[in-house]
Design a protein around this motif. Structure first.
Motif, PDB file in Angstrom:
ATOM      1  N   ALA A  34      -4.775 -29.628  45.307  1.00 20.19           N
ATOM      2  CA  ALA A  34      -5.004 -29.172  46.685  1.00 20.19           C
ATOM      3  C   ALA A  34      -5.669 -27.793  46.683  1.00 20.19           C
ATOM      4  O   ALA A  34      -6.538 -27.517  47.497  1.00 20.19           O
ATOM      5  CB  ALA A  34      -3.686 -29.133  47.452  1.00 20.19           C
ATOM      6  N   ARG A  39     -19.178 -35.889  47.246  1.00 23.49           N
ATOM      7  CA  ARG A  39     -17.855 -36.543  47.152  1.00 23.49           C
ATOM      8  C   ARG A  39     -17.279 -36.290  45.764  1.00 23.49           C
ATOM      9  O   ARG A  39     -17.913 -36.573  44.751  1.00 23.49           O
ATOM     10  CB  ARG A  39     -18.003 -38.046  47.371  1.00 23.49           C
ATOM     11  CG  ARG A  39     -17.867 -38.482  48.825  1.00 23.49           C
ATOM     12  CD  ARG A  39     -18.344 -39.908  48.991  1.00 23.49           C
ATOM     13  NE  ARG A  39     -17.597 -40.841  48.166  1.00 23.49           N
ATOM     14  CZ  ARG A  39     -16.577 -41.600  48.617  1.00 23.49           C
ATOM     15  NH1 ARG A  39     -16.178 -41.484  49.866  1.00 23.49           N
ATOM     16  NH2 ARG A  39     -15.968 -42.451  47.823  1.00 23.49           N
ATOM     17  N   ILE A  40     -16.043 -35.753  45.749  1.00 19.58           N
ATOM     18  CA  ILE A  40     -15.413 -35.424  44.462  1.00 19.58           C
ATOM     19  C   ILE A  40     -14.005 -36.013  44.420  1.00 19.58           C
ATOM     20  O   ILE A  40     -13.222 -35.821  45.362  1.00 19.58           O
ATOM     21  CB  ILE A  40     -15.319 -33.894  44.267  1.00 19.58           C
ATOM     22  CG1 ILE A  40     -16.682 -33.229  44.491  1.00 19.58           C
ATOM     23  CG2 ILE A  40     -14.784 -33.560  42.884  1.00 19.58           C
ATOM     24  CD1 ILE A  40     -16.622 -31.724  44.553  1.00 19.58           C
ATOM     25  N   PHE A  41     -13.703 -36.712  43.345  1.00 21.21           N
ATOM     26  CA  PHE A  41     -12.325 -37.149  43.080  1.00 21.21           C
ATOM     27  C   PHE A  41     -11.674 -36.072  42.204  1.00 21.21           C
ATOM     28  O   PHE A  41     -12.187 -35.789  41.125  1.00 21.21           O
ATOM     29  CB  PHE A  41     -12.305 -38.472  42.305  1.00 21.21           C
ATOM     30  CG  PHE A  41     -12.689 -39.680  43.118  1.00 21.21           C
ATOM     31  CD1 PHE A  41     -14.008 -39.861  43.540  1.00 21.21           C
ATOM     32  CD2 PHE A  41     -11.754 -40.645  43.437  1.00 21.21           C
ATOM     33  CE1 PHE A  41     -14.360 -40.979  44.283  1.00 21.21           C
ATOM     34  CE2 PHE A  41     -12.105 -41.766  44.174  1.00 21.21           C
ATOM     35  CZ  PHE A  41     -13.414 -41.935  44.605  1.00 21.21           C
ATOM     36  N   LEU A  69     -14.340 -26.316  48.879  1.00 21.24           N
ATOM     37  CA  LEU A  69     -14.876 -26.576  50.214  1.00 21.24           C
ATOM     38  C   LEU A  69     -16.212 -25.853  50.394  1.00 21.24           C
ATOM     39  O   LEU A  69     -16.398 -24.773  49.833  1.00 21.24           O
ATOM     40  CB  LEU A  69     -13.882 -26.093  51.280  1.00 21.24           C
ATOM     41  CG  LEU A  69     -12.670 -26.997  51.503  1.00 21.24           C
ATOM     42  CD1 LEU A  69     -11.633 -26.301  52.365  1.00 21.24           C
ATOM     43  CD2 LEU A  69     -13.067 -28.325  52.122  1.00 21.24           C
ATOM     44  N   HIS A  77     -17.270 -28.955  49.939  1.00 19.97           N
ATOM     45  CA  HIS A  77     -17.443 -30.251  49.272  1.00 19.97           C
ATOM     46  C   HIS A  77     -16.347 -31.213  49.726  1.00 19.97           C
ATOM     47  O   HIS A  77     -15.243 -30.786  50.083  1.00 19.97           O
ATOM     48  CB  HIS A  77     -17.419 -30.073  47.752  1.00 19.97           C
ATOM     49  CG  HIS A  77     -18.687 -29.477  47.226  1.00 19.97           C
ATOM     50  ND1 HIS A  77     -19.883 -30.139  47.286  1.00 19.97           N
ATOM     51  CD2 HIS A  77     -18.961 -28.263  46.669  1.00 19.97           C
ATOM     52  CE1 HIS A  77     -20.835 -29.378  46.778  1.00 19.97           C
ATOM     53  NE2 HIS A  77     -20.305 -28.223  46.405  1.00 19.97           N
ATOM     54  N   ASN A  78     -16.677 -32.489  49.695  1.00 22.65           N
ATOM     55  CA  ASN A  78     -15.819 -33.521  50.271  1.00 22.65           C
ATOM     56  C   ASN A  78     -14.919 -34.101  49.180  1.00 22.65           C
ATOM     57  O   ASN A  78     -15.253 -35.105  48.558  1.00 22.65           O
ATOM     58  CB  ASN A  78     -16.717 -34.605  50.892  1.00 22.65           C
ATOM     59  CG  ASN A  78     -15.917 -35.608  51.692  1.00 22.65           C
ATOM     60  OD1 ASN A  78     -14.690 -35.573  51.702  1.00 22.65           O
ATOM     61  ND2 ASN A  78     -16.618 -36.513  52.361  1.00 22.65           N
ATOM     62  N   SER A  79     -13.783 -33.438  48.952  1.00 25.67           N
ATOM     63  CA  SER A  79     -12.933 -33.828  47.821  1.00 25.67           C
ATOM     64  C   SER A  79     -11.772 -34.705  48.260  1.00 25.67           C
ATOM     65  O   SER A  79     -11.261 -34.565  49.367  1.00 25.67           O
ATOM     66  CB  SER A  79     -12.357 -32.583  47.141  1.00 25.67           C
ATOM     67  OG  SER A  79     -13.396 -31.719  46.758  1.00 25.67           O
ATOM     68  N   PHE A  80     -11.375 -35.550  47.342  1.00 22.11           N
ATOM     69  CA  PHE A  80     -10.190 -36.393  47.545  1.00 22.11           C
ATOM     70  C   PHE A  80      -9.150 -35.895  46.550  1.00 22.11           C
ATOM     71  O   PHE A  80      -9.289 -36.067  45.346  1.00 22.11           O
ATOM     72  CB  PHE A  80     -10.547 -37.857  47.273  1.00 22.11           C
ATOM     73  CG  PHE A  80      -9.432 -38.817  47.567  1.00 22.11           C
ATOM     74  CD1 PHE A  80      -9.208 -39.255  48.860  1.00 22.11           C
ATOM     75  CD2 PHE A  80      -8.611 -39.295  46.556  1.00 22.11           C
ATOM     76  CE1 PHE A  80      -8.192 -40.155  49.140  1.00 22.11           C
ATOM     77  CE2 PHE A  80      -7.596 -40.185  46.826  1.00 22.11           C
ATOM     78  CZ  PHE A  80      -7.387 -40.623  48.115  1.00 22.11           C
ATOM     79  N   ASP A 125      -5.915 -36.633  46.345  1.00 20.97           N
ATOM     80  CA  ASP A 125      -4.668 -37.404  46.296  1.00 20.97           C
ATOM     81  C   ASP A 125      -4.758 -38.565  45.311  1.00 20.97           C
ATOM     82  O   ASP A 125      -4.096 -39.581  45.491  1.00 20.97           O
ATOM     83  CB  ASP A 125      -4.367 -37.999  47.682  1.00 20.97           C
ATOM     84  CG  ASP A 125      -3.826 -36.962  48.628  1.00 20.97           C
ATOM     85  OD1 ASP A 125      -3.418 -35.904  48.144  1.00 20.97           O
ATOM     86  OD2 ASP A 125      -3.825 -37.221  49.836  1.00 20.97           O
ATOM     87  N   GLN A 164      -7.315 -46.264  42.817  1.00 26.83           N
ATOM     88  CA  GLN A 164      -8.081 -45.302  43.613  1.00 26.83           C
ATOM     89  C   GLN A 164      -9.231 -44.729  42.790  1.00 26.83           C
ATOM     90  O   GLN A 164     -10.357 -44.591  43.268  1.00 26.83           O
ATOM     91  CB  GLN A 164      -7.168 -44.172  44.093  1.00 26.83           C
ATOM     92  CG  GLN A 164      -6.172 -44.624  45.158  1.00 26.83           C
ATOM     93  CD  GLN A 164      -5.294 -43.488  45.640  1.00 26.83           C
ATOM     94  OE1 GLN A 164      -5.022 -42.542  44.900  1.00 26.83           O
ATOM     95  NE2 GLN A 164      -4.822 -43.585  46.869  1.00 26.83           N
ATOM     96  N   ARG A 187      -9.236 -28.385  45.770  1.00 32.21           N
ATOM     97  CA  ARG A 187      -9.962 -28.912  46.930  1.00 32.21           C
ATOM     98  C   ARG A 187     -10.354 -27.763  47.861  1.00 32.21           C
ATOM     99  O   ARG A 187     -11.477 -27.671  48.342  1.00 32.21           O
ATOM    100  CB  ARG A 187      -9.082 -29.937  47.660  1.00 32.21           C
ATOM    101  CG  ARG A 187      -9.797 -30.732  48.750  1.00 32.21           C
ATOM    102  CD  ARG A 187      -9.275 -30.504  50.159  1.00 32.21           C
ATOM    103  NE  ARG A 187      -7.854 -30.401  50.255  1.00 32.21           N
ATOM    104  CZ  ARG A 187      -7.048 -31.428  50.480  1.00 32.21           C
ATOM    105  NH1 ARG A 187      -7.529 -32.640  50.577  1.00 32.21           N
ATOM    106  NH2 ARG A 187      -5.757 -31.220  50.597  1.00 32.21           N
ATOM    107  N   TYR A 188      -9.388 -26.847  48.111  1.00 33.42           N
ATOM    108  CA  TYR A 188      -9.664 -25.731  49.023  1.00 33.42           C
ATOM    109  C   TYR A 188     -10.779 -24.837  48.462  1.00 33.42           C
ATOM    110  O   TYR A 188     -11.685 -24.432  49.180  1.00 33.42           O
ATOM    111  CB  TYR A 188      -8.386 -24.925  49.257  1.00 33.42           C
ATOM    112  CG  TYR A 188      -8.567 -23.834  50.285  1.00 33.42           C
ATOM    113  CD1 TYR A 188      -8.660 -24.150  51.641  1.00 33.42           C
ATOM    114  CD2 TYR A 188      -8.672 -22.499  49.914  1.00 33.42           C
ATOM    115  CE1 TYR A 188      -8.856 -23.166  52.595  1.00 33.42           C
ATOM    116  CE2 TYR A 188      -8.869 -21.503  50.860  1.00 33.42           C
ATOM    117  CZ  TYR A 188      -8.959 -21.841  52.196  1.00 33.42           C
ATOM    118  OH  TYR A 188      -9.154 -20.861  53.129  1.00 33.42           O
TER     119      TYR A 188
END
Lengths: 414, 491
Positions: free
Chosen positions: A334, A314-316, A341, A343-346, A348, A354, A337-338
């Motif tokens: 974004a 999980r990555i912020f 992958l 990896h489970n990134s947030f 936003d 948050q 994040r791509y």
């Protein structure tokens, strides 16, 4: 059956009178080109290309610090020995119709190194520049007519000023004025507009302009005028010769016009492929990403990946550059994040609440595309002694895993 | 290894098309009329791909680890069964060749020339599709191609949920993207190719988009031939369709959902037009099948099939009912206006309408007038998104008005005239939906900056062009099921 008889039979089956049709198409083409030339030579040019005026508050300072003062933009260098660069134009424009740059800027000094800098759409990697001479400076105008590289579609233009600044620059306005074009210039312009190729961009999926912005000889308009004139001439001939009106001739004219546009589009596509080939063809997936526009980000993320586990984590992801966020929406996070992958990134993360939801072992990737230039405006502060990452009232105990030129990776501690 | 990966990627590309084409052939009857096979390959690719994505969903539902082999074997098995059925039931009597000896040779040369032109276009687009990484198509790397990369790693369809769900999730198996609620099919199409290759390679994952464009051309050509136009006219239609710059862009810049919706809705609406004209039930089934597919591609895909309903009612209902329904629609629109549905026209928003819409599953939206004529004119008539399509539509509309009121037509058999009326109503309904969307809803702001206006037009382009074809190129008397009733007005 003789070949002539066969041809007549074929023409008759198509419902087409061949020679009058060809004549109408050719005369229509000549009339179209002449009509456009005469229109622009008789004053239509000034309507199509009025002077371009940029006021200080519309400009963007990309080097130095700018702030609006009264109706002007005041610009100072960020460091004492640094220079400033400010861009005028937000939208791209065609160079050829414009020949003179006039400005109202206070604080320019002949001792400074002042350059006009611009980029052409067709060759964005090759930045053009022209030194502003003492005489230009005293007249506050610059002749662009014979400048090498002042051609095509200008996507970026501005002043670079270096040297000692006795006072800040105060920019009221900059104006680009059109010049008179001869028939030869106009024909060159027409060729340029018809042969211009945009390269792919994120806008491509939304629209294809088919010509530079505000083109004088827009392909669609020219083709429609040509089809209309040719159809009128051909129809006129049919009427005078008391021939029957058949759809075939008019359909053929329309399809020829469509094909002409398609020919231009095919040439455009081939030009795009000629640019794509050296940049991406035959490369591995990683090398392609490194060769892309955000290759620097990808390179940074390759380093980041070395500190991440093999299994998806999980990555912020936080873009800590407010200016970049405002200009490029969430492009950077974004893209990151791509690239990261699966990896489970947030991607936003908008507020500290948050951010405060991050738990032990989660990762926090902070991106600073300004490379620290605007670090005083950053929201996130890292205290290396206490190993705390803070955003407003939210503090997280973290371990700094990696720091690169455009960001850093942290992991939240227990 | 690279050879095996490439071979499997090609198999993933060909298998759905081959499978879908054989299914269609098995269900079509004893003879394949001219144009059937191009139609079957084009439509078959979409139907086969739809089946592949359904199989992946099914595997996930029964908690099987996702792979390429099981759905591929299933598809290949059904294809083999269909091939056997076709062979068993084939009508082997020789088909009489309607003498073409007196025909001039220039249409054949022109046909071949257009084919070469299209082949060159498709070759350039194929190179771009393979060479380009996923950089330029924004929605691809922000939405549609994010999910399959996760699923490929996990070998299951892990859930994508809203931001709050991600922030509160303790398992680490909930993912989030901004458009987390978008339908899954386009992501599953990308996953299908990636599963075949066994790894994520942009060039392989992009190929189905190029194939979708080719299928669009094949299906369009085939349907034009089935309508009864000459091979040259059908080839001109396929060229016009595949020459549209934005169709080409969505093939080269793979990853948007719009090309799939264009093909699915276009094929559905074209099959529907066939059904209107010839009452061919097989075309009716295709129209329904692909309309269902539309709904699984994009949110707009849930709405577009509904736009076929007015034309359907015109065909099915007696004239008096049609007039009554039209009156009712005008009354309803007036009622909405009266209750204040259009805020910017001086009325307050109606709570009643809002709650009714919400009960019907439609989100509350504010109706506002957007003066978007300039971007619409720019998009259709000035910029080169569509070559001369905008002008062709204007001319076609004029031609239809002329035809419908021409004396020879009014006297002609009612079926042809009624069919033209119904297909024109379909086009007008699309126009009304487009107008309503970009002039009266918040989507108007996406017209101003060109971010979605042309992608909506893209969805409608196949059926718009097919309608123009049906107006300017009349079918020959041997076409379709209703061939006997065709009364040609051409002299």
């Amino acid at each position: 059956m003789s070949s002539a008889t066969r041809r007549v039979a074929a023409d008759a089956s198509a419902g087409l009178s061949l020679w009058p049709f060809t004549g109408a198409a050719l005369v229509g083409a000549v009339l179209t080109v002449l009509g456009f030339l005469l229109y622009y030579l008789q004053g239509g040019l000034s309507a199509a290309y009025p002077p371009l005026l940029w006021r200080g508050e519309q400009m963007v300072v990309t080097r130095g610090q700018g702030q609006p003062v009264a109706d002007m933009l005041e610009i100072r260098p960020a460091e004492a020995d640094d220079g400033v660069f400010f861009r005028f134009a937000k939208n791209a424009f065609m160079a050829r119709p414009y020949g003179e740059l006039i400005w109202q800027i206070e604080g320019l000094d002949p001792a400074q190194d002042i350059r006009l800098i611009w980029q052409m759409q067709s060759d964005p990697g090759n930045v053009r520049q022209a030194p502003v001479q003492r005489a230009d400076l005293s007249a506050a105008r610059f002749d662009l007519r014979d400048q090498p590289g002042w051609e095509g579609y200008i996507v970026n233009i501005g002043f670079m000023v270096r040297g000692a600044f006795a006072q800040p620059l105060r920019v009221r306005q900059v104006e680009l004025r059109p010049r008179a074009l001869s028939a030869g210039d106009l024909l060159e312009q027409a060729w340029e507009e018809w042969s211009t190729s945009e390269y792919w961009s994120p806008r491509s999926a939304h629209y294809i302009s088919g010509a530079p912005y505000k083109a004088l000889f827009h392909p669609i308009i020219m083709v429609v005028v040509w089809i209309s004139l040719s159809a009128l001439l051909y129809g006129g001939w049919l009427w005078l010769a008391e021939r029957r009106f058949r759809l075939a001739g008019f359909t053929l004219l329309f399809l020829m016009g469509w094909w002409l546009l398609d020919l231009r589009w095919q040439a455009d596509l081939i030009q795009r492929s000629l640019k794509t080939y050296p940049q991406f063809a035959g490369k591995s997936e990683i090398d392609k990403q490194l060769a892309a526009d955000d290759g620097e980000l990808f390179q940074f993320l390759l380093e980041v990946r070395r500190y991440l586990p093999v299994k998806p984590a999980r990555i912020f992801i936080i873009n800590d550059d407010a200016v970049n966020r405002a200009v490029a929406r969430n492009y950077l996070v974004a893209r990151a994040r791509y690239h990261l992958l699966p990896h489970n990134s947030f991607a936003d993360v908008l507020d500290s609440a948050q951010f405060g939801k991050a738990r032990a072992n989660d990762y926090i990737l902070v991106l600073r595309p300004d490379k620290g230039l605007r670090s005083q405006q950053a929201k996130l502060q890292f205290d290396p002694r206490q190993r705390l990452l803070q955003w407003e009232s939210n503090r997280l105990p973290v371990q700094l895993l990696y720091r690169g030129i455009i960001g850093a990776l942290f992991q939240v501690r227990e | 290894m690279a050879m095996v990966t490439g071979g499997l990627a090609v198999l993933a590309l060909l298998l759905p098309g081959l499978c879908g084409a054989l299914w269609l052939r098995a269900g079509w009857g004893h003879r394949a009329p001219p144009g059937f096979w191009p139609m079957a390959l084009g439509y078959g690719y979409l139907i086969g791909m739809m089946a592949a994505t359904l199989l992946l969903r099914l595997m996930d539902a029964v908690t099987l680890s996702l792979n390429f082999a099981i759905p591929a074997l299933f598809l290949a098995g059904t294809a083999a069964g269909s091939a056997w059925w076709i062979w068993k039931t084939a009508d082997r009597t020789a088909t009489p060749n309607p003498g073409g000896e007196d025909q001039p040779s220039w249409p054949r040369w022109l046909w071949a020339g257009l084919l070469v032109w299209l082949a060159a276009r498709l070759a350039v687009l194929a190179l771009e599709t393979v060479w380009l990484p996923t950089v330029f198509p924004w929605d691809a790397w922000s939405t549609w191609l994010v999910r399959p990369r996760v699923w490929l790693e996990a070998r299951q369809l892990l859930a994508f949920q809203d931001a709050q769900a991600w922030l509160n999730d303790a398992s680490g198996r909930v993912y989030h993207i901004e458009a987390w609620q978008y339908p899954l099919t386009v992501s599953l199409i990308a996953l299908w190719s990636a599963l075949a290759a066994g790894q994520w390679q942009d060039s392989i994952v992009h190929l189905p988009w190029w194939a979708c464009g080719v299928a669009l051309g094949l299906g369009g050509y085939g349907q034009a031939r089935l309508w009864g136009v000459t091979p040259l006219q059908a080839m001109v239609f396929a060229w016009l369709l595949l020459s549209l710059p934005l169709v080409n862009v969505h093939m080269a810049l793979a990853g948007y959902a719009d090309l799939w919706l264009t093909a699915a809705f276009g094929f559905s609406a074209i099959a529907f037009m066939h059904w209107i004209r010839w009452r061919d039930r097989r075309q009716g089934i295709l129209a329904i099948l692909l309309a269902v597919f539309c709904a699984s591609i994009k949110q707009e895909g849930m709405v577009w099939p509904a736009l076929l309903i007015p034309a359907l009612l015109l065909v099915l209902l007696p004239k008096r009912y049609v007039l009554a329904l039209a009156g009712l629609a005008v009354l309803l629109f007036g009622l909405i206006l009266g209750l204040g549905g259009l805020g910017d026209f001086g009325f307050a928003d109606s709570a009643l309408i809002a709650s009714l819409l919400q009960r019907a599953g439609i989100r509350q939206f504010h109706l506002v007038y957007w003066n978007n004529w300039q971007p619409v004119i720019d998009s259709l008539l000035i910029l080169d998104n569509w070559h001369l399509l905008g002008y062709l539509l204007l001319m076609t509309l004029l031609a239809v008005v002329g035809l419908l009121f021409r004396q020879t037509w009014i006297r002609a058999a009612g079926q042809q005239r009624r069919a033209l009326g119904a297909t024109t109503l379909l086009i007008l309904t699309l126009g009304a939906a487009f107008f309503g969307l970009f002039f009266f809803t918040q989507a108007g702001k996406w017209a101003e900056d060109f971010t979605s206006i042309n992608r909506i037009i893209l969805h409608f382009t196949p059926v718009l062009l097919f309608w123009a074809l049906t107006v300017f190129a009349m079918p020959r008397a041997s076409a379709g099921l209703g061939a006997q009733s065709v009364v040609s007005v051409r002299r």
